[in-house]
Design an enzyme around this catalytic site. Sequence first.
Site, mmCIF file in Angstrom:
data_model
loop_
_atom_site.group_PDB
_atom_site.id
_atom_site.type_symbol
_atom_site.label_atom_id
_atom_site.label_comp_id
_atom_site.label_asym_id
_atom_site.label_seq_id
_atom_site.Cartn_x
_atom_site.Cartn_y
_atom_site.Cartn_z
ATOM 1 N N HIS A 137 -44.885 31.431 39.324
ATOM 2 C CA HIS A 137 -43.898 32.493 39.131
ATOM 3 C C HIS A 137 -44.209 33.281 37.857
ATOM 4 O O HIS A 137 -44.318 32.689 36.786
ATOM 5 C CB HIS A 137 -42.488 31.918 39.026
ATOM 6 C CG HIS A 137 -41.932 31.458 40.342
ATOM 7 N ND1 HIS A 137 -40.592 31.214 40.539
ATOM 8 C CD2 HIS A 137 -42.536 31.229 41.541
ATOM 9 C CE1 HIS A 137 -40.401 30.843 41.800
ATOM 10 N NE2 HIS A 137 -41.562 30.828 42.422
ATOM 11 N N TYR B 230 -39.154 31.325 27.585
ATOM 12 C CA TYR B 230 -39.138 30.733 28.926
ATOM 13 C C TYR B 230 -40.514 30.157 29.285
ATOM 14 O O TYR B 230 -40.601 29.045 29.815
ATOM 15 C CB TYR B 230 -38.704 31.776 29.963
ATOM 16 C CG TYR B 230 -38.260 31.171 31.275
ATOM 17 C CD1 TYR B 230 -36.926 30.855 31.495
ATOM 18 C CD2 TYR B 230 -39.182 30.892 32.290
ATOM 19 C CE1 TYR B 230 -36.509 30.280 32.688
ATOM 20 C CE2 TYR B 230 -38.781 30.318 33.485
ATOM 21 C CZ TYR B 230 -37.437 30.011 33.680
ATOM 22 O OH TYR B 230 -37.036 29.429 34.864
ATOM 23 N N LYS C 147 -36.287 23.073 30.263
ATOM 24 C CA LYS C 147 -37.209 22.644 29.205
ATOM 25 C C LYS C 147 -37.392 21.123 29.128
ATOM 26 O O LYS C 147 -38.321 20.646 28.469
ATOM 27 C CB LYS C 147 -36.693 23.130 27.845
ATOM 28 C CG LYS C 147 -36.720 24.633 27.684
ATOM 29 C CD LYS C 147 -38.145 25.107 27.576
ATOM 30 C CE LYS C 147 -38.253 26.605 27.655
ATOM 31 N NZ LYS C 147 -39.508 27.067 28.238
ATOM 32 N N TYR D 24 -31.006 33.614 37.887
ATOM 33 C CA TYR D 24 -29.989 33.058 36.974
ATOM 34 C C TYR D 24 -28.825 34.037 36.979
ATOM 35 O O TYR D 24 -29.004 35.205 36.600
ATOM 36 C CB TYR D 24 -30.553 32.930 35.554
ATOM 37 C CG TYR D 24 -31.585 31.829 35.393
ATOM 38 C CD1 TYR D 24 -31.212 30.556 34.960
ATOM 39 C CD2 TYR D 24 -32.936 32.063 35.640
ATOM 40 C CE1 TYR D 24 -32.150 29.542 34.787
ATOM 41 C CE2 TYR D 24 -33.883 31.047 35.479
ATOM 42 C CZ TYR D 24 -33.480 29.800 35.053
ATOM 43 O OH TYR D 24 -34.415 28.805 34.886
ATOM 44 N N PRO E 138 -29.921 22.074 31.156
ATOM 45 C CA PRO E 138 -31.021 22.423 32.065
ATOM 46 C C PRO E 138 -31.325 23.914 32.178
ATOM 47 O O PRO E 138 -32.355 24.276 32.765
ATOM 48 C CB PRO E 138 -30.548 21.877 33.414
ATOM 49 C CG PRO E 138 -29.060 21.798 33.301
ATOM 50 C CD PRO E 138 -28.755 21.544 31.863
HETATM 51 C C1 PHB Z 1 -34.424 23.395 39.291
HETATM 52 O O1 PHB Z 1 -35.144 23.891 40.162
HETATM 53 O O2 PHB Z 1 -33.901 22.294 39.452
HETATM 54 C C2 PHB Z 1 -34.178 24.152 38.040
HETATM 55 C C3 PHB Z 1 -34.876 25.311 37.800
HETATM 56 C C4 PHB Z 1 -34.648 26.041 36.658
HETATM 57 C C5 PHB Z 1 -33.726 25.595 35.746
HETATM 58 C C6 PHB Z 1 -33.043 24.411 35.965
HETATM 59 C C7 PHB Z 1 -33.265 23.687 37.111
HETATM 60 O O3 PHB Z 1 -33.491 26.325 34.639
#
Ligand code: PHB
Length: 394
Positions: A72, A385, A297, A201, A293
């Site tokens: 990505h 990120y 990270k 997000y 989460p």
């Molecule tokens: C996930 O795919 O579980 C996931 C992805 C990005 C995040 C947190 C969890 O920021």
Amino acid sequence: MRTQVVIVGGGPAGNLLGQLLYKAGIDAVILERQTGDYVLGRIRAGVLEQVSMDLMDEVGVGKRMHAEGLVHGGFDMLFKGERHRIDMNRLTGGKNVMVYGQTEVTRDLMDARQAAGLATVYEADNVTVHDFDTATPRVRYQKDGQSHEIECDFIAGCDGFHGVCRASVPRGAIREFEKVYPFGWLGILSETPPVHDELIYANSPRGFALCSQRSRTRSRYYLQVPLTAKVSDWSDEAFWQELRLRLDMEAREKLVTGPSIEKSIAPLRSFVTEPMRFGRMFLTGDAAHIVPPTGAKGLNLAATDVKYLSNALIEFYQEKSEVGIDNYSERCLRRVWRAGRFSWWFTSLMHRFPENGEIGQKFQEAELDYLINSEAGALSVAENYVGLPLNFGE
Ligand code: PHB
Ligand code: APR
């Protein structure tokens, strides 16, 4: 029995450390409290920074990750009903992340360990750590009712947040910093195609939502829920309905729903232990720190801790130098605080904090507006990120 390094905990941190030490000719035994299947049954985040991908390659287990992982170069931030892409690849001069589940990372490492015939004791009960303030630490455990003791040079505490290693440090020798957030994440895994080819997000007045994925046919979605929420309160239908309400019109229409194959609630916490070394015992990964989460990270920090630790141990054995060992804690913590700050900030930006009122939501939207319309703002999000390089700060 004697070995050079006892690794307590066979999650991703313990298994990666095991492979790094094996490649360097250092003997290690992993003691894991659970069964291998149990370890692989835990669903965790799934975004790898370049440093983590490189480590998988370094220990020779990157093949499946490159074949099945999804690269990505950006992600979407959704607010006020509209999506805006953060083009990480362009902003950072070509850096990407890889979407590849932590379960798969752990499985690849466990398979490699098994193929090399290396020792992992599963279902090791009552592990206790001793004498790590001397040159000959010992680890005791029970297996099938029999007691065992291993003498070693070093103990690696890779035993997660609830492990025995951090808990065995004298209280006066350790400082703990903690923030518990007033909400959790309700996560769902489903055998449905992801709503978008990158992650979304979402900051919505109804609360945060995240659209993630594990493959082109498997999706992972999350909703911010109150701490009082229970999984049993949330039928699949209720989850999908609430998710739709937190998404933009296009995503709402595109969203493919289906039965959940996993559903769970995780609390959100920021936590850091200082220091991360106690004589001949080192803490790594979740044993030493937890990040919320948002930004994924956790696994990446565990991977870099373990890389710094393996470098330090290799230096000790090959060059008879304790410099790496002495620097371990400081080196890790600088990175831990940097990533921990980003995770806290990203969490604060994207979630609904009812105690901050409507003005809180307005400030968040104004900050998001700034971030996506300013090259400097967008770059700040992107570079955090994609993560820091391994030699950051040197
Ligand atoms: C996930 O795919 O579980 C996931 C992805 C990005 C995040 C947190 C969890 O920021
Ligand atoms: N004895 C032996 N093993 C133990 C003990 C103990 N007393 N306590 C815990 N363990 C084991 C757990 O069963 C688990 O398999 O240690 C392992 C720790 O693994 P994780 O919790 O996955 O932690 P870590 O390897 O540091 O991985 C960090 O996990 O929580 C995520 O976001 C985080 O992705 C990051 C990753």
